[in-house]
Motif scaffolding. Structure first.
Motif, mmCIF file in Angstrom:
data_model
loop_
_atom_site.group_PDB
_atom_site.id
_atom_site.type_symbol
_atom_site.label_atom_id
_atom_site.label_comp_id
_atom_site.label_asym_id
_atom_site.label_seq_id
_atom_site.Cartn_x
_atom_site.Cartn_y
_atom_site.Cartn_z
ATOM 1 N N GLN A 124 22.750 24.910 73.527
ATOM 2 C CA GLN A 124 23.076 26.085 72.718
ATOM 3 C C GLN A 124 23.691 27.217 73.539
ATOM 4 N N SER A 125 23.812 27.032 74.836
ATOM 5 C CA SER A 125 24.190 28.145 75.706
ATOM 6 C C SER A 125 25.611 28.650 75.482
ATOM 7 N N PHE A 126 26.446 27.890 74.858
ATOM 8 C CA PHE A 126 27.825 28.322 74.616
ATOM 9 C C PHE A 126 28.030 28.882 73.216
ATOM 10 N N VAL A 127 27.013 28.826 72.373
ATOM 11 C CA VAL A 127 27.146 29.210 70.973
ATOM 12 C C VAL A 127 26.899 30.702 70.804
ATOM 13 N N SER A 128 27.823 31.356 70.124
ATOM 14 C CA SER A 128 27.655 32.751 69.732
ATOM 15 C C SER A 128 28.202 32.909 68.319
ATOM 16 N N SER A 129 27.746 33.930 67.631
ATOM 17 C CA SER A 129 28.263 34.194 66.284
ATOM 18 C C SER A 129 29.765 34.428 66.320
ATOM 19 N N LEU A 131 32.001 33.293 68.458
ATOM 20 C CA LEU A 131 32.715 32.043 68.679
ATOM 21 C C LEU A 131 32.679 31.155 67.440
ATOM 22 N N VAL A 132 31.544 31.114 66.771
ATOM 23 C CA VAL A 132 31.434 30.339 65.535
ATOM 24 C C VAL A 132 32.442 30.854 64.510
ATOM 25 N N LYS A 133 32.532 32.171 64.343
ATOM 26 C CA LYS A 133 33.487 32.743 63.383
ATOM 27 C C LYS A 133 34.926 32.417 63.770
ATOM 28 N N GLU A 134 35.235 32.523 65.053
ATOM 29 C CA GLU A 134 36.598 32.269 65.512
ATOM 30 C C GLU A 134 37.000 30.817 65.296
ATOM 31 N N VAL A 135 36.129 29.898 65.686
ATOM 32 C CA VAL A 135 36.430 28.471 65.514
ATOM 33 C C VAL A 135 36.568 28.140 64.032
ATOM 34 N N ALA A 136 35.658 28.648 63.214
ATOM 35 C CA ALA A 136 35.710 28.386 61.773
ATOM 36 C C ALA A 136 36.976 28.956 61.153
ATOM 37 N N ALA A 137 37.408 30.118 61.619
ATOM 38 C CA ALA A 137 38.613 30.746 61.077
ATOM 39 C C ALA A 137 39.859 29.890 61.308
ATOM 40 N N PHE A 138 39.827 29.088 62.360
ATOM 41 C CA PHE A 138 40.957 28.202 62.657
ATOM 42 C C PHE A 138 40.729 26.787 62.142
ATOM 43 N N GLY A 139 39.725 26.620 61.277
ATOM 44 C CA GLY A 139 39.490 25.332 60.645
ATOM 45 C C GLY A 139 38.629 24.373 61.439
ATOM 46 N N GLY A 140 38.037 24.848 62.529
ATOM 47 C CA GLY A 140 37.178 23.987 63.332
ATOM 48 C C GLY A 140 35.843 23.733 62.661
ATOM 49 N N ASP A 141 35.225 22.627 63.034
ATOM 50 C CA ASP A 141 33.944 22.226 62.454
ATOM 51 C C ASP A 141 32.801 22.895 63.211
ATOM 52 N N VAL A 142 32.126 23.830 62.590
ATOM 53 C CA VAL A 142 30.995 24.535 63.206
ATOM 54 C C VAL A 142 29.669 24.142 62.550
ATOM 55 N N SER A 143 29.666 23.043 61.826
ATOM 56 C CA SER A 143 28.473 22.637 61.076
ATOM 57 C C SER A 143 27.270 22.351 61.974
ATOM 58 N N ALA A 144 27.494 22.020 63.224
ATOM 59 C CA ALA A 144 26.381 21.741 64.138
ATOM 60 C C ALA A 144 25.700 23.010 64.636
ATOM 61 N N PHE A 145 26.289 24.163 64.372
ATOM 62 C CA PHE A 145 25.811 25.400 64.971
ATOM 63 C C PHE A 145 25.153 26.374 64.001
ATOM 64 N N VAL A 146 25.273 26.115 62.705
ATOM 65 C CA VAL A 146 24.692 27.009 61.690
ATOM 66 C C VAL A 146 24.031 26.180 60.595
ATOM 67 N N PRO A 147 23.040 26.757 59.907
ATOM 68 C CA PRO A 147 22.453 26.047 58.765
ATOM 69 C C PRO A 147 23.513 25.766 57.695
ATOM 70 N N PRO A 148 23.335 24.703 56.910
ATOM 71 C CA PRO A 148 24.353 24.339 55.911
ATOM 72 C C PRO A 148 24.719 25.460 54.943
ATOM 73 N N PHE A 149 23.754 26.209 54.448
ATOM 74 C CA PHE A 149 24.084 27.287 53.502
ATOM 75 C C PHE A 149 24.842 28.421 54.182
ATOM 76 N N VAL A 150 24.618 28.625 55.476
ATOM 77 C CA VAL A 150 25.390 29.617 56.237
ATOM 78 C C VAL A 150 26.820 29.130 56.402
#
Length: 162
Positions: A124-129, A131-150
């Motif tokens: 988890q050391s590389f995960v930040s909110s 980075l999650v937002k940035e990757v998701a904004a470009f269509g990347g799969d962030v499902s491993a880093f946040v709960p499904p409803f999030v």
């Protein structure tokens, strides 16, 4: 009763946040997840949305001593209001420590509230909110880093912005 505050913006909450909260809940009698509300900062999710996501997220943890609250101003003032003895912060790297240590010194000088640092879980050391937002904004799969409803809320919010 030992009480700790686990502060953050949680925009959005990640599995890394939840790991730190669950581990803190095993160390303290009560943990208050304190969602900072700073009107001068632009967030993807409104304060009430972040509170709702955190409440739903912590309900899924195997702990009963966690509650969620929003706050404005200094975290030390919030700690004093809540009669908290400690602030819990997760550390991903040495740069997090370098950033957090002066704040920990200031917090204890202001209110005698100690800061407890917990290292992030392996993987988890590389995960930040951010980075999650940035990757998701470009269509990347962030499902491993946040709960499904999030993930659903994040995907919907990002779609609204395009």
């Amino acid at each position: 009763m030992s009480r700790a505050v686990c502060p953050g913006s949680f925009d959005p909450v990640t599995h890394g946040h939840l790991d730190i909260i669950a581990r803190a809940a095993r160390l303290f009698d009560e943990v208050i997840v304190a969602i900072g509300v700073n009107p001068s900062k632009s967030r993807l999710f409104a304060p009430d949305e972040r509170v709702a996501m955190l409440e739903r997220s912590v309900a899924g943890l195997d702990v009963a001593n966690v509650r969620v609250a929003g706050f404005t101003g200094l975290v030390t003032d919030f700690c004093r209001e809540q009669d908290a003895q400690a602030i819990v912060k997760g550390l991903r790297s040495s740069s997090d420590f370098d950033y957090e240590l002066p704040m920990a010194h200031m917090n204890v000088a202001l209110t005698s509230v100690e800061t407890v640092f917990l290292p992030t879980a392996t993987g988890q050391s590389f995960v930040s909110s951010s980075l999650v937002k940035e990757v998701a904004a470009f269509g990347g799969d962030v499902s491993a880093f946040v709960p499904p409803f999030v993930l659903d809320a994040l995907t919907a919010r990002l779609a609204e912005r395009t």
